[in-house]
Design a protein around this motif. Structure first.
Motif, PDB file in Angstrom:
ATOM      1  N   ILE B 261       0.815  -1.215   0.000  1.00 22.92           N
ATOM      2  CA  ILE B 261       0.000   0.000   0.000  1.00 22.92           C
ATOM      3  C   ILE B 261       0.849   1.266   0.000  1.00 22.92           C
ATOM      4  O   ILE B 261       0.337   2.340  -0.273  1.00 22.92           O
ATOM      5  CB  ILE B 261      -0.967   0.030   1.205  1.00 22.92           C
ATOM      6  N   HIS B 262       2.130   1.148   0.309  1.00 24.87           N
ATOM      7  CA  HIS B 262       2.945   2.349   0.391  1.00 24.87           C
ATOM      8  C   HIS B 262       3.721   2.640  -0.892  1.00 24.87           C
ATOM      9  O   HIS B 262       4.115   3.773  -1.132  1.00 24.87           O
ATOM     10  CB  HIS B 262       3.929   2.242   1.559  1.00 24.87           C
ATOM     11  N   ALA B 263       3.979   1.611  -1.678  1.00 29.04           N
ATOM     12  CA  ALA B 263       4.799   1.820  -2.870  1.00 29.04           C
ATOM     13  C   ALA B 263       4.641   0.633  -3.813  1.00 29.04           C
ATOM     14  O   ALA B 263       4.400  -0.492  -3.365  1.00 29.04           O
ATOM     15  CB  ALA B 263       6.272   1.968  -2.472  1.00 29.04           C
ATOM     16  N   THR B 264       4.807   0.903  -5.092  1.00 26.55           N
ATOM     17  CA  THR B 264       4.761  -0.194  -6.055  1.00 26.55           C
ATOM     18  C   THR B 264       6.115  -0.904  -6.088  1.00 26.55           C
ATOM     19  O   THR B 264       7.145  -0.353  -5.675  1.00 26.55           O
ATOM     20  CB  THR B 264       4.473   0.331  -7.468  1.00 26.55           C
TER      21      THR B 264
ATOM     22  N   ARG C 701      -4.197   7.846   4.044  1.00 27.88           N
ATOM     23  CA  ARG C 701      -5.311   7.407   3.209  1.00 27.88           C
ATOM     24  C   ARG C 701      -5.881   6.150   3.818  1.00 27.88           C
ATOM     25  O   ARG C 701      -5.231   5.500   4.639  1.00 27.88           O
ATOM     26  CB  ARG C 701      -4.859   7.153   1.772  1.00 27.88           C
ATOM     27  N   ALA C 703      -6.656   2.617   2.902  1.00 28.57           N
ATOM     28  CA  ALA C 703      -6.306   1.721   1.793  1.00 28.57           C
ATOM     29  C   ALA C 703      -7.226   0.494   1.804  1.00 28.57           C
ATOM     30  O   ALA C 703      -6.885  -0.553   2.364  1.00 28.57           O
ATOM     31  CB  ALA C 703      -4.836   1.317   1.893  1.00 28.57           C
ATOM     32  N   GLN C 711      -6.600  -2.204   4.590  1.00 31.79           N
ATOM     33  CA  GLN C 711      -5.281  -2.832   4.697  1.00 31.79           C
ATOM     34  C   GLN C 711      -4.331  -2.096   5.625  1.00 31.79           C
ATOM     35  O   GLN C 711      -3.244  -2.589   5.901  1.00 31.79           O
ATOM     36  CB  GLN C 711      -4.649  -2.909   3.299  1.00 31.79           C
ATOM     37  N   LEU C 719      -0.460   6.506   8.020  1.00 35.55           N
ATOM     38  CA  LEU C 719       0.772   7.255   8.270  1.00 35.55           C
ATOM     39  C   LEU C 719       0.504   8.653   8.814  1.00 35.55           C
ATOM     40  O   LEU C 719       0.734   9.656   8.155  1.00 35.55           O
ATOM     41  CB  LEU C 719       1.582   7.328   6.978  1.00 35.55           C
ATOM     42  N   SER C 779       1.781  10.069  -2.804  1.00 34.48           N
ATOM     43  CA  SER C 779       2.968   9.482  -2.164  1.00 34.48           C
ATOM     44  C   SER C 779       4.137   9.590  -3.131  1.00 34.48           C
ATOM     45  O   SER C 779       3.949   9.821  -4.328  1.00 34.48           O
ATOM     46  CB  SER C 779       2.704   8.012  -1.854  1.00 34.48           C
ATOM     47  N   SER C 781       5.796   7.220  -4.330  1.00 38.05           N
ATOM     48  CA  SER C 781       5.621   6.191  -5.344  1.00 38.05           C
ATOM     49  C   SER C 781       4.653   6.660  -6.433  1.00 38.05           C
ATOM     50  O   SER C 781       4.917   6.512  -7.635  1.00 38.05           O
ATOM     51  CB  SER C 781       5.091   4.912  -4.674  1.00 38.05           C
ATOM     52  N   GLN C 782       3.547   7.256  -6.003  1.00 33.45           N
ATOM     53  CA  GLN C 782       2.585   7.749  -6.996  1.00 33.45           C
ATOM     54  C   GLN C 782       3.176   8.874  -7.845  1.00 33.45           C
ATOM     55  O   GLN C 782       2.973   8.930  -9.059  1.00 33.45           O
ATOM     56  CB  GLN C 782       1.321   8.251  -6.285  1.00 33.45           C
ATOM     57  N   HIS C 785       5.501   7.540 -10.470  1.00 32.61           N
ATOM     58  CA  HIS C 785       4.839   6.971 -11.644  1.00 32.61           C
ATOM     59  C   HIS C 785       4.208   8.051 -12.510  1.00 32.61           C
ATOM     60  O   HIS C 785       4.207   7.943 -13.742  1.00 32.61           O
ATOM     61  CB  HIS C 785       3.816   5.914 -11.213  1.00 32.61           C
TER      62      HIS C 785
END
Lengths: 255, 290, 800
Positions: B261-264, C701, C703, C711, C719, C779, C781-782, C785
């Motif tokens: 859920i935190h990163a791909t 968020r 999830a 989750q 967080l 995030s 990560s987002q 991408h």
């Protein structure tokens, strides 16, 4: 421990020995109980607890010291932070039986008997470092440990050192300021921040008794504050501990 | 969130501890720092019938710095090791890694050996043990053995200790004076488990300011900590102008991150490479971990 | 004259107890109450086939187990729909315990009472529930598709559909020189106060009296709801909100199932009973907010003047809709912010999903609204190549245009009309505070060093102090102490201090001599609650009115006793005394005693007030027809409509070009909540809102996976920012534009800090990386991408 906490008809634990209960119970309900002696805020407290009793519940509900708060019970929020032999720890991640023979300081053990706030408490007040107050005891206890370790921290060090406690109200701005202010004031007096504040009023109570009690607080017992503390006061004096659980098996005084 | 019922035993000696574990017949758990175990108990994700609390066992709280290694006993807290000047002088990578372990209050209680045998792939100390080629000494009622780092970590959260075994110490071998280390990681919040991280050791020829060898172990992007040798990619390069492209590419092939859920997974793979490049530069130049 | 306390940042009266461990939170109040644990659904959508409690009966300390079938009929009904609305055509609310079907993970199914929470959890673990699985509806788009339904008997997942329009948005957009349309998403988050929910019931069987303690923002409403559901007289039920460890909206919801179950259990079991929610339960059974999918169409001219907007959004309200349409209505209206927009159409659908229900969380629909409007402003500026502050400036309502009537209906059912403000000055102040005009140079210099800096700003207007009313009671004791009560509760806002400041000024007494009690229905039974940034406005004004009543009475008594014209008297140092002659006066404590004609003298002061002591007119009754004994006053404040606070935030961020991690360099706030009672406390409120906003924008968020499992139901994975994640130093400037609507000229401040966060961070990140940021939170990560997809300049080889 109140008898409410034990299976009915149980004779209770034998001091110093574990006692298993419930031979007729399904295996997954079998637990042991234990006699423990813990010096809490300078006073020796004795109790009989089930093995699984968390230190946080022991302090709050067996000893009535409800200043130690419980915010998550998985060690993240820091609301339940107390000092164990001078080191800040999560009370929700310790078992009461695990602190047998040790010394615990809670938020109730910081202010002087004459009501003078500990420098860290005073700084939180002066800097508006608290709002709802639920996280506050944990922050104060963490700060006491942090400042014992680093008496002259930078703001960056404060943020790193205090980063294990969650606050939802303040945005942390004034908590940082409070720790900074407390550091400066403590530096002036040279006080060990893990010790109960000595107070301002020389006439409060019996000075000699007060000093004796101060001397017996856990954090003044050793220079490092990390070793096992001395025994609590063997005398009569009640510090400001909570009332304890009515009808409980909690004892106090000489072991 | 209250622990399920269990029995608690508080042995005073290693013999008593391992006897209790043996008698628990597979249903015992060792309690040392409890910073991982007690949350699992509170969430009722673990339900041992006996907790063997080793905090009172004598002889397990020592930190020994020898010519060859730093040996850490089973009840040594993270903070004890973090503050140990001789250990830091002997093996700076310990403190470099320890400052990333959760928060100071957790490190006050959590144990070094406990976090090794917990075998969390996102934890820092297992990676350090593998990087250094260390080992853990374990004792059971009938046996005593040493488990090398590479054999210790079997799967995420699974070590090769048997349920009746107690890890009594961890041995972190010292590095050559010409080998420098660094730890880099990026977590969502300060003190969280890293999305990706890495411990590196770089062998240097300080007279020529060149790299002679390099190794890395990643954090949080492999199932178990795995040593990646980067000597082929880096040997001979100047310490102050490392080209890490090949090393990063090799490392990204060697790891196997997953989505969460935190990163791909793709981001973690990318991030692991970034952390590696930065850590290599830190170690090659002697820069302190940022 | 004593220094006026209104406007002073005096230290808080409530701190000492909270700093010494002497605070009283619900779970602190009882150590021998029996404790409740709840069996909660592990499935998002299922029918309950069977509940088997056999194994639980082995638990030694078990007291009782209750399912829906065990409840009396009055408790078998769905919980109330608190705020009905004509557009809410398909409302569904939950049962206190599930009646055959569960609609979200965490829904309450069985109540276990045991002697300890440990034992209650043991028993709960041993209860077996068999389920027949139903297909879960998770996510706004799945809900909108309607192919799966949360509530079988409904045709779709739409609980409400509401359109409001002013002017003719369609025509205005069609006629505009420029148009644009886009979509903006905001994910779910939650209040997550550090004290979870808790309720503790004491049942006095002899007296037939129920005392309830709840960690609530609305104790009088909890009392009313519980009395109604348990079919008890209100006077036999009292509810106290003691110290409350944060609320942020989630504790305005009531009655929670446990707030009904626990007092009921106490009455049937004849024993104190309490429920202390644990953190995992809080994530899956206490309400969330924020999730919306928003579509916008805008028409504008060459100068960036907004000509028309069509705003359509889908609101995810979870499995039930107990709090009505408050959140989406706030989004619908507060979207307009400080801008003069005359042609506007807004349409929303409020949708069921198999997730935790949604009720207000600090900001309450405004963060989403501000995200929509401020992203719109940024997009218009980008399209026209204009500075973002210019486009905003040209659209601002001007200071001489108040009251500004939009012609919409606000969340309180009243006209959406702004009372006062000075938005152009706010914008100028913000630009100065954050260094807006110099930022381009700073950004360019950083870029030369390979650093990605960005700046963003966002403006908001916040309707605060909504009605219907609050009350205040002020009583001067014969000791001179002043007792003040109001019915709403506190969760850290410093009400005991600010209300005492107000009273101390009116009565000329020392702050230490004023004691304020909040949240106790036995002290003030008429009250509404703490939400919508209303406490200071509502209770502050009510208490001021009540204190003035006391002042009037004290003036009259002193005037009579001293034989001095009231106009020649002043209140200072705890006395009512003659102006210019401070030695001639009477202490308030004496007036309190004199105000109560006594038959019995219990001390020397009282002796002066007995019927035989004072030379009263023997032909008049001791207490006049238009008078009452005692120096006290009660009054209520009930405004016609809300008062509108405003503000603007700016943030400077740095994005790591390799990791896409976002670092906050500067954060600036200009805030206008009218007259400030206590600037230190207001700053603290803003700090806290900003901290929460950082969490909402960059970290937090909910999830949910496609099965409806949350989750990240722990503080490990949800967080919430630590100290290290919130910037060190938030620059705040106050503008004070008084409200003309209330005597104190104040506006609410509680929520403001969190409102612009999503908008301001999206803008700054967008400015740093040069690609649109249309979904929040975000995030690393987002963002990574997004940058890859946009092929933005980024190092991909890992070279630092």
């Amino acid at each position: 421990m109140t008898t409410d906490h034990l299976p009915s008809g149980d004779p209770g634990g034998t001091p110093g020995h574990a006692h298993d209960h419930g031979s007729d119970l399904p295996a997954d309900l079998v637990e042991s109980t234990h006699a423990v002696s813990v010096t809490v805020n300078g006073r020796l407290r004795r109790a009989t607890v089930p093995a699984r009793r968390l230190l946080s519940d022991f302090l709050r509900h067996d000893l009535g010291l409800t200043g130690t708060h419980v915010g998550c019970e998985h060690g993240v929020c820091g609301c339940c932070t107390v000092l164990l032999d001078g080191a800040a720890v999560r009370a929700c991640l310790l078992l009461a039986v695990g602190v047998d023979g040790r010394a615990v300081t809670t938020i109730e053990g910081l202010a002087a008997e004459d009501g003078t706030l500990h420098p860290v408490q005073q700084a939180f007040h002066d800097e508006h470092g608290l709002q709802c107050g639920f996280c506050t005891p944990g922050f104060v206890m963490s700060a006491c440990d942090f400042l014992a370790d680093n008496a002259t921290p930078t703001r960056a060090e404060i943020r790193e050192g205090m980063s294990g406690n969650l606050c939802r109200c303040t945005g942390y701005q004034n908590i940082t300021a409070a720790v900074e202010t407390a550091a400066a004031r403590l530096a002036e007096t040279g006080q060990d921040p893990r010790a109960r504040c000595a107070g301002n009023d020389p006439d409060s109570g019996s000075g000699a008794v007060a000093r004796a009690r101060m001397g017996a607080t856990p954090n003044e017992a050793g220079t490092t504050g990390r070793g096992p503390a001395g025994q609590g006061p063997s005398s009569t004096g009640a510090l400001d501990d909570g009332p304890g659980d009515p009808g409980s098996a909690v004892g106090e005084g000489d072991a | 969130m209250k622990p399920p019922p269990f029995r608690h035993v508080a042995p005073r000696t290693v013999d008593e501890a391992v006897t209790a574990l043996a008698e628990a017949d597979g249903h015992g758990k060792v309690l040392a720092g409890g910073q991982s175990l007690v949350p699992l108990l509170n969430m009722r994700l673990a339900a041992p019938s006996v907790l063997v609390d080793v905090n009172g066992v004598t002889g397990l709280d020592g930190i020994e710095v020898t010519d060859d290694a730093v040996v850490v006993g089973a009840t040594v807290r993270h903070r004890d090791l973090e503050r140990h000047a001789a250990a830091d002088a002997a093996l700076p990578v310990l403190r470099q890694a320890l400052v990333h372990v959760a928060h100071p209050v957790i490190r006050n209680r959590g144990t070094v050996v406990g976090s090794l045998v917990h075998a969390d792939p996102a934890a820092e100390l297992p990676a350090v043990l593998v990087l250094l080629g260390g080992h853990v000494d374990v004792v059971s009622r009938d046996d005593r053995r040493s488990i090398d780092a590479e054999a210790l970590f079997v799967a995420p959260l699974e070590s090769s200790l048997r349920p009746d075994e107690l890890a009594v110490s961890a041995t972190f071998p010292r590095l050559a004076a010409t080998t420098a280390t660094a730890v880099r990681e990026l977590a969502r919040r300060h003190g969280d488990y890293a999305m990706a991280g890495v411990c590196v050791a770089v062998d240097r020829d300080d007279e020529r300011a060149t790299v002679t060898g390099a190794r890395a172990v990643f954090i949080g992007v492999t199932d178990t900590p795995t040593l990646v040798d980067l000597g082929e990619d880096l040997a001979g390069q100047g310490c102050h102008d490392l080209d890490t492209v090949a090393a990063v590419a090799r490392a990204r092939d060697a790891i196997d991150p997953t989505d969460d859920i935190h990163a791909t997974a793709d981001y973690r793979r990318h991030l692991a490479g970034v952390m590696l490049a930065r850590a290599l530069a830190d170690a090659a130049t002697g820069r302190e971990d940022a | 004259m004593t220094t006026r306390l209104f406007g002073q940042g005096v230290p808080r009266k409530e701190d000492r107890r909270l700093l010494t461990g002497a605070g009283r939170f619900v779970d602190d109040l009882s150590h021998d109450a029996w404790e409740v644990a709840i069996v909660r659904s592990p499935h998002a959508h299922a029918r309950i086939v069977d509940i088997d409690v056999t194994e639980a009966l082995d638990v030694p300390d078990l007291v009782a187990i209750h399912t829906w079938e065990d409840l009396p009929e009055r408790m078998q009904q769905p919980l109330p729909l608190l705020i009905p609305h004509p557009a809410l055509t398909a409302p569904r609310t939950q049962f206190v315990l599930a009646n055959g079907e569960v609609n979200h993970v965490g829904e309450a199914i069985v109540m276990v009472v045991a002697r300890t929470r440990y034992a209650a959890e043991d028993a709960a673990d041993r209860i077996r529930v068999d389920y027949e699985f139903l297909e879960p509806v998770v996510g706004i788009e799945r809900a909108a598709a309607g192919d799966r339904r949360v509530h079988d008997e409904l045709d779709d997942n739409v609980a409400a559909h509401l359109v409001q329009e002013i002017g003719d948005a369609r025509a205005a957009i069609d006629a505009a020189p420029h148009t644009m349309s886009f979509r903006l998403d905001v994910e779910r988050s939650a209040s997550t106060p550090l004290e979870t929910r808790g309720v503790y019931a004491r049942w006095d069987a002899d007296e037939g009296h129920l005392r309830l303690y709840s960690s609530t923002q609305a104790p009088t409403s909890v009392r009313a709801a519980v009395a109604t559901i348990l079919e008890m007289d209100f006077q036999d039920v009292e509810c106290i909100a003691p110290d409350v460890g944060g609320g942020f909206g989630v504790k305005i919801m009531h009655p929670w199932p446990e707030e009904v179950l626990v007092p009921w259990a106490a009455t049937v079991l004849g024993h104190d009973v309490k429920f202390t929610e644990d953190r995992r339960e809080h994530f899956i059974s206490a309400n969330h907010e924020r999730g919306q999918v928003q579509h916008l169409e805008v028409g504008f001219d060459d100068d960036g003047r907004i000509l028309g907007i069509d705003f359509t959004f889908l609101h995810d309200h979870g499995a039930y809709i107990p709090y009505g349409l408050i959140v989406p209505i706030i989004t619908s209206t507060q979207f307009l912010g400080p801008y003069r927009i005359s042609d506007y159409r807004v349409e929303f659908r409020s949708l069921y999903t198999n997730t935790v229900p949604v009720t207000p969380y600090r900001g309450a629909g405004r963060p989403q609204a501000v995200f929509a409007m401020e992203r719109l402003m940024d997009k218009v500026a980008a399209e026209l190549g204009k500075d973002r502050t210019q486009v905003r400036a040209i659209n601002l309502i001007q200071p001489d245009e108040f009251p500004w009537e939009f012609g919409l209906t606000f969340q309180d059912g009243r006209a959406y009309t702004y009372d006062s403000g000075d938005y152009p000055t706010s914008l100028d102040m913000l630009k100065d505070l954050v260094g807006w005009d110099d930022f381009a140079r700073r950004q360019a210099e950083a870029r030369d060093d390979g650093r990605l800096l960005g700046i963003g700003l966002a403006a908001y207007v916040e309707g605060t102090g909504v009605g219907p009313y609050e009350g205040g009671h002020v009583l001067v004791e014969p000791t001179g102490r002043v007792q003040v009560a109001t019915g709403l509760s506190s969760q850290g806002q410093g009400h005991e201090t600010v209300f005492a400041q107000i009273v101390a000024d009116v009565l000329g007494v020392d702050l230490d001599d004023v004691e304020v009690v909040v949240g106790d229905s036995s002290r003030m039974q008429y009250a509404v609650g703490t939400f919508a940034s209303r406490a200071a406005v509502m209770s502050g004004n009510a208490i001021a009115l009540a204190a003035n009543k006391v002042r009037e009475k004290a003036l009259r008594l002193a005037s009579e006793a001293l034989e001095v014209d009231p106009a020649d008297l002043e209140f200072a140092d705890g006395q009512v005394r003659v102006v210019g002659s401070p030695d001639t006066g009477l202490p308030l404590k004496m007036l309190a005693t004199l105000s109560n004609p006594l038959r019995y003298a219990f001390d020397e002061d009282a002796a002066a007030a007995t019927q035989f002591a004072a030379p009263a007119d023997p032909d008049r009754p001791p207490v006049g027809d238009d008078d009452e004994p005692g120096l006290e006053g009660t009054d209520f404040y009930s405004p016609v409509r809300s008062t509108f606070a405003s503000g603007m935030h700016a943030v400077v961020v740095e994005v790591d070009p390799d990791t896409s991690a976002v670092e906050i360099l500067d954060y600036a706030v200009v805030h206008d909540c009218g007259n400030l009672i206590n600037p230190t406390i207001v700053r603290g409120q803003v700090h806290g809102g900003v901290g929460q906003g950082v969490g909402g924008a960059l970290y937090e968020r909910m999830a949910y996976d496609e099965h409806g499992q949350l989750q990240n139901a722990s503080f490990m994975d949800f967080l919430m920012p630590y100290m290290t994640e919130v910037p060190d130093g938030i620059a705040i400037d106050h503008l004070e534009t008084p409200s003309p609507l209330n005597p104190l000229g104040i506006k609410g401040a509680g929520e403001a800090g969190v409102i612009p966060s999503a908008a301001v961070f999206a803008a700054a990140i967008e400015d740093a990386v040069g690609i649109p940021i249309d979904a929040m939170p975000i995030s690393p990560s987002q963002l990574h991408h997004l940058r890859l997809a946009a092929d933005a300049p980024a190092s991909t080889n890992g070279q630092p």
